[in-house]
Design a protein around this motif. Structure first.
Motif, mmCIF file in Angstrom:
data_model
loop_
_atom_site.group_PDB
_atom_site.id
_atom_site.type_symbol
_atom_site.label_atom_id
_atom_site.label_comp_id
_atom_site.label_asym_id
_atom_site.label_seq_id
_atom_site.Cartn_x
_atom_site.Cartn_y
_atom_site.Cartn_z
ATOM 1 N N ASN A 55 27.268 56.506 -26.640
ATOM 2 C CA ASN A 55 28.419 57.365 -26.934
ATOM 3 C C ASN A 55 29.712 56.767 -26.394
ATOM 4 O OD1 ASN A 55 27.503 59.434 -28.593
ATOM 5 N ND2 ASN A 55 26.814 60.691 -26.875
ATOM 6 N N ASN A 72 26.159 63.254 -33.377
ATOM 7 C CA ASN A 72 25.746 64.049 -32.222
ATOM 8 C C ASN A 72 25.782 65.531 -32.530
ATOM 9 O OD1 ASN A 72 25.438 61.839 -30.390
ATOM 10 N ND2 ASN A 72 27.664 61.709 -30.250
ATOM 11 N N ASP A 112 22.251 67.460 -27.749
ATOM 12 C CA ASP A 112 21.450 66.347 -28.276
ATOM 13 C C ASP A 112 20.200 66.807 -29.011
ATOM 14 O OD1 ASP A 112 23.284 64.638 -27.197
ATOM 15 O OD2 ASP A 112 22.095 64.112 -25.447
ATOM 16 N N CYS A 125 19.693 64.127 -34.767
ATOM 17 C CA CYS A 125 20.971 63.581 -34.304
ATOM 18 C C CYS A 125 20.897 62.894 -32.949
ATOM 19 C CB CYS A 125 21.983 64.726 -34.216
ATOM 20 S SG CYS A 125 22.407 65.481 -35.787
ATOM 21 N N SER A 126 22.093 62.528 -32.514
ATOM 22 C CA SER A 126 22.402 62.175 -31.129
ATOM 23 C C SER A 126 21.798 60.854 -30.676
ATOM 24 C CB SER A 126 21.992 63.321 -30.197
ATOM 25 O OG SER A 126 22.563 64.541 -30.638
#
Length: 377
Positions: free
Chosen positions: A271, A319, A323, A339-340
């Motif tokens: 990230n 994201n 999470d 996701c994430s």
């Protein structure tokens, strides 16, 4: 009962897995992919994704145990290896290796909790300043080949693949759905599965969902991440995957496979990329300041690598809050968003969960269903 196929928007890992699981059950399936399966504008391109069991939440470790059975089956059906065993290291002040070790112990997954000195003696190319968790059952997934394998199995079971077919909107049509492309082509479908990755935020408003579902849908954040490839000082060294979480930076690395010409380590900041609205804004430009930040980290923390990247790339992280994954449906539209940045390792299982939800044989995983309470969900 409708005679139209189930349309799957997106042929990345999630969409390919769902197509495989539905087609093998005898359902008519059409896969609608805006470019090619595992294309470079999506989130499933390239040959290197981490497979690991280390999660602070035992729920995800349990899911990984289930998913590994799916990977084993996929490799058997494919007739070749899709996961390269490497083992994995977890360390850093905010990674809490001891807590992760406790989760692995409860799940009967072999592991070792080492001191910094013990880990440094074994892996001389990495610098440690605290406890280190090692678990040998981790590895590296060849994402592109996995997608090709699952799409191939789906097509062999009767699914149709339409490439260069960019979905623009989904319109209810009686008990069925019209899926319209950006070029104006139309597919009639009995149900629709949306596995659009970083394209989902731009597509969400065009899925024909009721306003209450749009209002309740978790807010997604898409980031344009970047990964750099660094050469090993010792070309013969066998490197594991690793996750290092510190207060100032969170970094992961893995042998890069084809992505790194089989000679280097792929390293990225978790990230650490810029936030964009959706994949539509993905410009594939590596940010110089973020590049320098990662090069500085490598020079400090990875002495076994030459801190001069020989290749670089950008990719998409989508994201979701906490999470979590999203595997949910409203009417005949199922949204699949693992996701994430940690969904790839679960791909075969995600396809299984989505197929159950689509066919109504299982309610799905409750924590992945933020819209389930809505009428008609």
């Amino acid at each position: 009962m409708s005679t139209h196929p189930i349309a799957i928007i997106g042929a990345g890992l999630a969409g390919a897995a769902t197509a495989w699981q539905l087609a093998r059950r005898g359902h008519e399936v059409v896969i609608l992919e805006r470019s090619v399966p595992a294309g470079e504008w999506g989130s499933s391109h390239g040959s290197a994704r981490i497979l690991r069991y280390t999660y602070p939440d035992p729920f995800y470790t349990g899911l990984m145990i289930e998913a590994r059975r799916g990977w084993d089956e996929l490799e058997d059906l494919r007739g070749e290896r899709l996961i390269t065993p490497t083992g994995s290291l977890d360390y850093g002040a905010t990674r809490d290796p001891a807590a992760l070790a406790a989760v692995l112990a409860d799940a009967d997954i072999p592991h070792e909790l080492l001191t910094a000195a013990g880990a440094s003696a074994r892996w001389t190319g990495l610098a440690f300043d605290g406890p280190v968790l090692w678990h040998e059952s981790a590895g590296v997934i060849d994402a592109e080949e996995a997608v090709r394998a699952m799409v191939g199995l789906a097509v062999a079971a009767g699914a149709e693949l339409r490439q260069d077919w960019a979905a623009a909107r989904v319109l209810p049509h009686g008990d069925d759905y019209l899926v319209e492309s950006e070029a104006g082509d139309v597919v009639m479908a009995s149900q629709v599965v949306v596995a659009a990755g970083g394209w989902l935020p731009a597509l969400l408003g065009g899925l024909g969902l009721p306003q209450e579902a749009l209002d309740a849908f978790p807010r997604l954040e898409v980031r344009q991440e970047q990964a750099l490839h660094f050469p090993h000082r010792d070309p013969e060294a066998a490197w594991p995957t690793f996750i290092n979480k510190r207060a100032d930076i969170q970094v992961y690395g893995l042998p890069g496979g084809r992505d790194a010409d089989f000679r280097g380590q792929k390293v990225a900041e978790y990230n650490g990329g810029r936030v964009i609205g959706s994949a539509l804004e993905h410009d594939r430009i590596v940010d110089p300041a973020r590049r320098e930040r990662l090069v500085s980290y490598v020079a400090e923390a990875l002495p076994g690598l030459v801190p001069e990247p020989y290749a670089e790339t950008t990719c998409l992280f989508t994201n979701a809050p906490a999470d979590e994954f999203i595997i949910d449906r409203v009417g005949g539209v199922t949204i699949l968003s693992p996701c994430s940045g940690h969904g790839a390792k679960f791909a075969p299982l995600l396809g299984e969960l989505a197929a159950r939800l689509v066919t109504g044989s299982d309610s799905g995983v409750a924590r992945f269903r933020p819209l389930a309470a809505l009428a008609g969900a």
